[in-house]
Scaffold this active site. Structure first.
Site, PDB file in Angstrom:
ATOM      1  N   HIS A  74      36.130  47.204  32.197  1.00  0.00           N
ATOM      2  CA  HIS A  74      36.433  47.729  30.862  1.00  0.00           C
ATOM      3  C   HIS A  74      35.143  48.182  30.182  1.00  0.00           C
ATOM      4  CE1 HIS A  74      37.636  47.872  26.640  1.00  0.00           C
ATOM      5  NE2 HIS A  74      36.708  46.962  26.376  1.00  0.00           N
ATOM      6  N   ASP A 126      24.217  79.781  24.354  1.00  0.00           N
ATOM      7  CA  ASP A 126      24.769  78.749  25.229  1.00  0.00           C
ATOM      8  C   ASP A 126      23.735  77.636  25.318  1.00  0.00           C
ATOM      9  OD1 ASP A 126      25.929  77.338  27.588  1.00  0.00           O
ATOM     10  OD2 ASP A 126      27.226  79.096  27.637  1.00  0.00           O
ATOM     11  N   TRP A 142      29.283  43.480  32.549  1.00  0.00           N
ATOM     12  CA  TRP A 142      28.655  44.805  32.619  1.00  0.00           C
ATOM     13  C   TRP A 142      27.136  44.689  32.592  1.00  0.00           C
ATOM     14  CZ3 TRP A 142      25.908  48.043  28.984  1.00  0.00           C
ATOM     15  CH2 TRP A 142      25.556  47.404  27.801  1.00  0.00           C
ATOM     16  N   SER A 178      23.462  62.012  36.004  1.00  0.00           N
ATOM     17  CA  SER A 178      24.207  62.875  35.089  1.00  0.00           C
ATOM     18  C   SER A 178      23.613  62.823  33.687  1.00  0.00           C
ATOM     19  CB  SER A 178      25.679  62.451  35.080  1.00  0.00           C
ATOM     20  OG  SER A 178      26.300  62.862  33.902  1.00  0.00           O
ATOM     21  N   SER A 179      23.342  61.615  33.196  1.00  0.00           N
ATOM     22  CA  SER A 179      22.801  61.481  31.839  1.00  0.00           C
ATOM     23  C   SER A 179      21.431  62.124  31.718  1.00  0.00           C
ATOM     24  CB  SER A 179      22.643  60.010  31.463  1.00  0.00           C
ATOM     25  OG  SER A 179      23.880  59.449  31.253  1.00  0.00           O
ATOM     26  N   HIS A 235      19.287  47.825  24.894  1.00  0.00           N
ATOM     27  CA  HIS A 235      19.297  47.992  23.444  1.00  0.00           C
ATOM     28  C   HIS A 235      19.167  49.452  23.025  1.00  0.00           C
ATOM     29  CE1 HIS A 235      19.669  46.830  19.367  1.00  0.00           C
ATOM     30  NE2 HIS A 235      18.813  47.809  19.164  1.00  0.00           N
ATOM     31  N   GLU A 240      20.225  51.779  24.649  1.00  0.00           N
ATOM     32  CA  GLU A 240      21.545  52.298  25.007  1.00  0.00           C
ATOM     33  C   GLU A 240      22.551  52.132  23.863  1.00  0.00           C
ATOM     34  OE1 GLU A 240      22.931  53.946  27.428  1.00  0.00           O
ATOM     35  OE2 GLU A 240      25.035  53.580  26.925  1.00  0.00           O
ATOM     36  N   TYR A 278      21.917  52.241  20.816  1.00  0.00           N
ATOM     37  CA  TYR A 278      21.619  53.271  19.827  1.00  0.00           C
ATOM     38  C   TYR A 278      21.967  54.659  20.337  1.00  0.00           C
ATOM     39  CZ  TYR A 278      20.265  49.981  16.513  1.00  0.00           C
ATOM     40  OH  TYR A 278      20.351  48.965  15.614  1.00  0.00           O
ATOM     41  N   SER A 286      27.202  62.259   9.144  1.00  0.00           N
ATOM     42  CA  SER A 286      26.356  62.983   8.198  1.00  0.00           C
ATOM     43  C   SER A 286      26.772  64.440   8.048  1.00  0.00           C
ATOM     44  CB  SER A 286      24.891  62.930   8.640  1.00  0.00           C
ATOM     45  OG  SER A 286      24.482  61.604   8.815  1.00  0.00           O
ATOM     46  N   HIS A 336      16.343  40.241  21.781  1.00  0.00           N
ATOM     47  CA  HIS A 336      17.292  39.507  20.936  1.00  0.00           C
ATOM     48  C   HIS A 336      18.593  39.228  21.701  1.00  0.00           C
ATOM     49  CE1 HIS A 336      18.603  43.661  19.169  1.00  0.00           C
ATOM     50  NE2 HIS A 336      19.355  43.381  20.204  1.00  0.00           N
ATOM     51  N   HIS A 337      18.750  39.831  22.873  1.00  0.00           N
ATOM     52  CA  HIS A 337      19.905  39.512  23.710  1.00  0.00           C
ATOM     53  C   HIS A 337      19.647  38.282  24.565  1.00  0.00           C
ATOM     54  CE1 HIS A 337      22.093  43.228  22.808  1.00  0.00           C
ATOM     55  NE2 HIS A 337      20.887  43.752  22.688  1.00  0.00           N
ATOM     56  N   THR A 360      18.533  51.469   8.836  1.00  0.00           N
ATOM     57  CA  THR A 360      19.990  51.544   8.870  1.00  0.00           C
ATOM     58  C   THR A 360      20.552  51.531   7.451  1.00  0.00           C
ATOM     59  OG1 THR A 360      19.860  50.282  10.914  1.00  0.00           O
ATOM     60  CG2 THR A 360      22.031  50.600   9.974  1.00  0.00           C
ATOM     61  N   LYS A 381      20.373  54.798   5.750  1.00  0.00           N
ATOM     62  CA  LYS A 381      21.464  55.698   6.111  1.00  0.00           C
ATOM     63  C   LYS A 381      22.713  55.377   5.316  1.00  0.00           C
ATOM     64  CE  LYS A 381      20.135  57.339  10.501  1.00  0.00           C
ATOM     65  NZ  LYS A 381      20.393  58.725  10.190  1.00  0.00           N
ATOM     66  N   ARG A 400      32.916  33.889  25.259  1.00  0.00           N
ATOM     67  CA  ARG A 400      33.439  35.181  25.686  1.00  0.00           C
ATOM     68  C   ARG A 400      33.650  35.160  27.194  1.00  0.00           C
ATOM     69  NH1 ARG A 400      28.034  39.091  25.573  1.00  0.00           N
ATOM     70  NH2 ARG A 400      29.493  40.653  26.318  1.00  0.00           N
TER      71      ARG A 400
HETATM   72  C1  HEM Z   1      21.798  46.305  12.385  1.00  0.00           C
HETATM   73  C2  HEM Z   1      21.775  46.575  13.639  1.00  0.00           C
HETATM   74  C3  HEM Z   1      22.047  45.610  14.776  1.00  0.00           C
HETATM   75  C4  HEM Z   1      21.551  44.358  14.993  1.00  0.00           C
HETATM   76  C5  HEM Z   1      20.600  43.595  14.094  1.00  0.00           C
HETATM   77  C6  HEM Z   1      22.120  43.875  16.224  1.00  0.00           C
HETATM   78  C7  HEM Z   1      21.856  42.656  16.793  1.00  0.00           C
HETATM   79  C8  HEM Z   1      22.417  42.179  17.956  1.00  0.00           C
HETATM   80  C9  HEM Z   1      22.105  40.936  18.593  1.00  0.00           C
HETATM   81  C10 HEM Z   1      21.070  39.942  18.083  1.00  0.00           C
HETATM   82  C11 HEM Z   1      22.863  40.821  19.710  1.00  0.00           C
HETATM   83  C12 HEM Z   1      22.837  39.694  20.750  1.00  0.00           C
HETATM   84  C13 HEM Z   1      23.821  38.661  20.445  1.00  0.00           C
HETATM   85  C14 HEM Z   1      23.944  37.660  21.525  1.00  0.00           C
HETATM   86  O1  HEM Z   1      24.227  38.023  22.691  1.00  0.00           O
HETATM   87  O2  HEM Z   1      23.783  36.474  21.230  1.00  0.00           O
HETATM   88  C15 HEM Z   1      23.674  41.989  19.788  1.00  0.00           C
HETATM   89  C16 HEM Z   1      24.580  42.241  20.775  1.00  0.00           C
HETATM   90  C17 HEM Z   1      25.166  43.478  20.980  1.00  0.00           C
HETATM   91  N1  HEM Z   1      25.072  44.581  20.151  1.00  0.00           N
HETATM   92 FE1  HEM Z   1      24.084  44.655  18.382  1.00  0.00          FE
HETATM   93  N2  HEM Z   1      22.940  44.833  16.722  1.00  0.00           N
HETATM   94  C18 HEM Z   1      22.917  45.894  15.876  1.00  0.00           C
HETATM   95  C19 HEM Z   1      23.575  47.079  16.025  1.00  0.00           C
HETATM   96  C20 HEM Z   1      24.311  47.418  17.137  1.00  0.00           C
HETATM   97  C21 HEM Z   1      24.845  48.724  17.396  1.00  0.00           C
HETATM   98  C22 HEM Z   1      24.692  49.913  16.490  1.00  0.00           C
HETATM   99  C23 HEM Z   1      25.491  48.645  18.576  1.00  0.00           C
HETATM  100  C24 HEM Z   1      26.241  49.708  19.343  1.00  0.00           C
HETATM  101  C25 HEM Z   1      26.696  50.794  18.906  1.00  0.00           C
HETATM  102  C26 HEM Z   1      25.370  47.304  19.073  1.00  0.00           C
HETATM  103  C27 HEM Z   1      25.907  46.861  20.253  1.00  0.00           C
HETATM  104  C28 HEM Z   1      25.747  45.600  20.751  1.00  0.00           C
HETATM  105  C29 HEM Z   1      26.298  45.162  21.984  1.00  0.00           C
HETATM  106  C30 HEM Z   1      27.117  46.006  22.963  1.00  0.00           C
HETATM  107  C31 HEM Z   1      25.953  43.826  22.140  1.00  0.00           C
HETATM  108  C32 HEM Z   1      26.382  42.858  23.219  1.00  0.00           C
HETATM  109  C33 HEM Z   1      25.879  43.100  24.547  1.00  0.00           C
HETATM  110  C34 HEM Z   1      26.414  42.089  25.513  1.00  0.00           C
HETATM  111  O3  HEM Z   1      25.907  40.954  25.544  1.00  0.00           O
HETATM  112  O4  HEM Z   1      27.341  42.426  26.261  1.00  0.00           O
HETATM  113  N3  HEM Z   1      24.652  46.581  18.160  1.00  0.00           N
HETATM  114  N4  HEM Z   1      23.392  42.816  18.702  1.00  0.00           N
HETATM  115 CU   LIG Z   2      20.450  44.840  21.015  1.00  0.00          CU
END
Ligand code: HEM
Ligand SMILES: [Cu+2]
Lengths: 526, 289
Positions: free
Chosen positions: A78, A107, A143, A170-171, A254, A256, A258, A269, A303-304, A329, A332, A451
């Site tokens: 997924h 183009d 993933w 591709s990307s 990370h 990614e 963004y 916008s 932070h992950h 952010t 914005k 999870r």
């Molecule tokens: C203010 C901005 C953001 C902050 C401070 C933030 C912070 C964090 C943190 C600390 C985690 C890790 C949590 C953990 O696993 O314990 C996380 C996970 C995640 N964030 Fe954000 N995030 C932000 C914005 C975004 C945005 C804009 C996206 C995507 C469009 C995003 C997508 C994700 C994803 C996919 C994960 C989980 C990845 C995984 O473990 O599978 N985040 N975020």
């Molecule tokens: Cu992140």
């Protein structure tokens, strides 16, 4: 596919080729954009079907429909399908359709490579999805592909790795095309700081992609050699480290996230000023905020990994760096709000999605800030709170912006107006569904539900049931989306070239539908 | 490459080459995956896929070369190609950066930690009691058995000289093409690709030495893994670069390129310099330090 060398490159007279070869061999940015968007929609429904099985299983505690191993394959697939198959290609499709029209170009800069960027994807995803039917099942380690778990994947393993390589190729080609188009194909007078924000955000996104897709390619290559060629990159006994993989993955991962949100910022916008009938508040600040976010996205990856083991100094650094992202952010969000302030607002479907984006994305941003706090993350990590966080930024964030964009530019693409009532119905069902689906997951996570599990303790039952009901509403209301598009193409009323009263930008100076080759002669830019 | 006859941006008609390329890539990688899974058809698929890709490269680049020689690319198309190549090289730099990053991480973090550094006293005492951090190492598990590291002398140093010389010869060739000295151009360019292949021959010999006499293999822990991954991907790029130079050389012999327009040549030269610089990184961090 005539590649007559001598042919005149003025081809105002000539439209698309006929039949299937038009789509297979096309070098036209609009055709390729359409292909990307349709592909993305198919992946969205495939990944969505998997999500619905996941939510059906989680409707009640206990094991109902699928066995745990298949459940893990579903969560893994997924995510891979949605990230690499639905969200990213949708934005590339929008870039293809819109960039040349927005900057006054005929183009994309490298049209043949453009075709290749797209046509790799169906092969990549055929390869990835086929793994579900292999000995040992599809990839089931998440993933994020963490070793050593992912190394236990069966026959699917090399197919998954190579599928990711293909997506990367591709990307990378797609991003090179975007950057070159923006830097080299602008109409005379279109200075960088006159470019629409969608163009700006894509320029920066393409840069991020070029910087991190090779990193992912390197990471999965090392997984491959660790499994089959005896290397010990991620093996302590050989002097390697499984945590090293996490560092590399999140150095990609990370930025990614963004990559998946910056073009969404661009879309919103464009839309908000149109329906607020005011120019975007703080255009330049928006550009700089985007660039700042992109820069910061390279120094927050760990932070992950707060719970993976890291010196305190490292945790501190990554915590504060992450919190810094809140500043650009917030710039914005402030500017979108200020654009609406005292505007003559109307709420057509694109605007509804855009306003919902601003509010719901912000919720996801806030939960992100909570996760960035190291001691709090010790509690939240790997719980449903994280799932709620990233789904808020990705679904009512990135996906809503894609839908907003579709409604907004559909009249320009097809030449027909969509049915506003149907569009609004789609919006409200999605809006309600998405919140019912993901908001309770915050509570589940705070209460400690992990999870990526097919079963859970009894005290989590109620919120899971609510969440699953939301999933059902959200999932099935997407059928409306398809209906609106088909209805628009079949029965829509002829659209004007301006389409929206308050819309500004070069694309609205072209007739609707836009001609096959966008700007044969460069337009005047005031 | 006469100047563009008309000055509009050339947008090609449909092309079947990309699809051929996709089929080739898919077949090759699916073949490789089958092969890794121990299926007997894997190798054949891999070969067919690779041949398809080679066919695609000939067809695609052939078309571009014909278009270019017919003068239908204006200056803007030229700029697009230039930018495209530069950003491609940027992505390649990031690819190598990963493996250098791994090397630095292993040497400054994971191996010292396994040896008990930082707050990892217990990792060392409980898991790998007799391990002291050092480099080169095949890790506390003595992966792949005792081995000797690859000394920087003589082969790698010779190879450095070869590659640096090739960097000089290609610059000489570039001056020659700009001055219109065709014979100098073909001589220096010819020298460059020959040096490239000599480098590869030395590298192959080095690998043979490693496996036959030093017991240094891919399985020799972190040292073996980073050594072969970095030099291997670099060698792959040298091979590709040398083949590109060879093709450009053949084109020069056929009279392609002018003193003003020779993007194909320049792209190959950029790529070659990139490969050169990566080697310097390798020489310092993999062989020397
Ligand atoms: C203010 C901005 C953001 C902050 C401070 C933030 C912070 C964090 C943190 C600390 C985690 C890790 C949590 C953990 O696993 O314990 C996380 C996970 C995640 N964030 Fe954000 N995030 C932000 C914005 C975004 C945005 C804009 C996206 C995507 C469009 C995003 C997508 C994700 C994803 C996919 C994960 C989980 C990845 C995984 O473990 O599978 N985040 N975020
Ligand atoms: Cu992140």
């Amino acid at each position: 596919m005539s590649e007559a060398v001598s042919h005149d490159s003025h081809h105002d007279d000539h439209g698309p080729a006929k039949g299937l070869t038009r789509w297979l061999f096309t070098t036209n940015h609009k055709d390729i954009g359409t292909l990307y968007l349709i592909f993305s929609l198919i992946m969205f429904f495939t990944g969505g079907a998997m999500a619905l099985i996941i939510r059906a299983e989680l409707f009640q505690p206990g094991l109902q429909f699928v066995d745990p191993h298949f459940f893990n394959q579903l969560t893994t697939m997924h995510a891979l399908l949605m990230v690499f198959g639905a969200v990213m290609p949708a934005f590339v499709g929008l870039a293809n359709w819109l960039l040349p029209m927005m900057i006054g170009a005929p183009d994309m800069a490298l049209p043949r490579m453009n075709n290749w960027s797209f046509w790799i994807l169906p092969f990549a995803f055929a390869m990835l999805i086929s793994t579900l039917f292999m000995q040992g099942g599809g990839p089931a380690g998440g993933w994020t592909l963490y070793p050593p778990l992912v190394l236990q994947t069966g026959d699917a393993f090399p197919f998954m790795i190579f599928a990711i390589h293909l997506m990367g190729i591709s990307s990378i080609m797609g991003s090179i095309n975007v950057i070159v188009t923006i830097l080299n194909m602008r109409a005379p007078g279109m200075t960088l700081l006159k470019m629409p924000l969608f163009v700006w955000t894509w320029l920066i996104t393409a840069y991020l992609l070029l910087a991190v897709m090779p990193v992912l390619a390197g990471a999965v290559t090392m997984l491959l050699t660790d499994k089959y060629f005896g290397t010990s990159f991620f093996l302590g006994a050989g002097g390697g480290d499984p945590v090293l993989f996490q560092h590399i993955f999140w150095f990609f991962g990370h930025p990614e996230v963004y990559i998946m949100i910056l073009p969404a910022f661009g879309v919103v916008s464009q839309i908000i000023p149109t329906f607020a009938r005011k120019p975007l508040f703080g255009y330049e600040a928006m550009v700089y905020a985007t660039a700042t976010i992109a820069f910061l996205s390279f120094i927050v990856w760990a932070h992950h990994m707060f719970t993976s083991g890291m010196p305190i100094a490292g945790q501190m650094f990554f915590m504060f760096a992450t919190m810094l992202i809140a500043i650009p952010t917030a710039v914005k969000v402030f500017n979108w709000t200020a654009t609406m302030w005292r505007g003559e607002m109307t709420f057509e479907t694109p605007m509804l999605f855009a306003v919902a984006f601003v509010i719901l994305f912000t919720i996801g941003g806030f939960s992100g800030l909570m996760l960035a706090i190291v001691p709090a993350d010790y509690q939240y990590h790997d719980t449903y709170f994280v799932v709620a966080h990233f789904h808020y930024v990705l679904v009512p964030g990135a996906v809503f912006s894609i839908m907003a964009a579709t409604y907004y530019w559909l009249p320009k693409w097809t030449g027909k107006m969509y049915n506003e009532t149907l569009g609004k119905t789609h919006f409200w069902l999605s809006m309600i569904g998405v919140n019912v689906l993901f908001f309770p997951q915050h509570f589940l996570g705070l209460a400690g539900m992990p999870r990526r599990i097919p079963d859970y303790a009894i005290q989590f039952a109620d919120f899971n049931m609510v969440s699953s009901i939301g999933a059902l509403i959200f999932g099935f209301s997407q059928l409306f989306f398809v209906w609106v598009i088909i209805d628009c193409v079949r029965n829509g009323k002829q659209a004007t070239s301006q389409v929206w009263e308050g819309a500004e930008g070069l694309e609205w100076t072209l007739p609707s539908p836009a001609p096959y080759h966008s700007f044969e002669t460069a337009p005047e830019i005031k | 490459m006469a100047h563009a006859a008309n000055d509009s941006y050339y947008v090609p008609h449909g092309s079947h080459w990309p699809l051929v390329g996709s089929v080739g890539l898919f077949t090759m990688l699916a073949g490789a995956a089958n092969w890794l899974n121990g299926s007997s058809i894997g190798v054949y698929m891999l070969a067919i896929g690779a041949l398809t890709i080679i066919y695609m490269v000939f067809g695609w680049f052939g078309t571009v070369i014909r278009e270019s020689e017919a003068g239908i690319y204006n200056d803007d198309v030229d700029i697009s190609f230039r930018m495209g190549m530069m950003w491609f090289i940027f992505s390649e730099i990031m690819f190598f950066a990963v493996f250098f990053g791994v090397l630095f991480y292993a040497r400054t973090i994971s191996i010292p930690w396994l040896g008990g550094d930082s707050n990892n006293f217990f990792t060392n005492t409980l898991l790998w009691e007799n391990f002291t951090a050092e480099w080169p190492t095949n890790g506390p598990g003595n992966m792949g058995g005792e081995f000797e590291p690859m000394p920087p002398w003589p082969l790698p140093t010779l190879n450095t000289i070869i590659l640096l010389t090739s960097g000089a010869t290609i610059t000489a060739a570039h001056h020659a093409i700009k001055a219109g000295h065709r014979s100098l151009l073909t001589t220096f360019l010819g020298l460059t690709w020959v040096l490239g292949f000599i480098f590869m021959a030395c590298q192959a010999y080095e690998y043979y030495e490693a496996y036959a006499h030093l017991n240094l293999t891919l399985s020799s822990g972190m040292y073996g893994a980073t050594f072969f991954m970095l030099t291997g991907f670099h060698g792959l790029h040298v091979t590709i670069g040398a083949i590109i130079l060879l093709v450009i050389w053949l084109r020069c012999l056929k009279g392609h390129f002018t003193p003003e327009h020779h993007f194909g040549f320049e792209a190959a030269a950029w790529y070659w310099h990139f490969v050169d610089v990566v080697w310097l990184g390798l020489y310092i961090f993999v062989y020397w330090l």
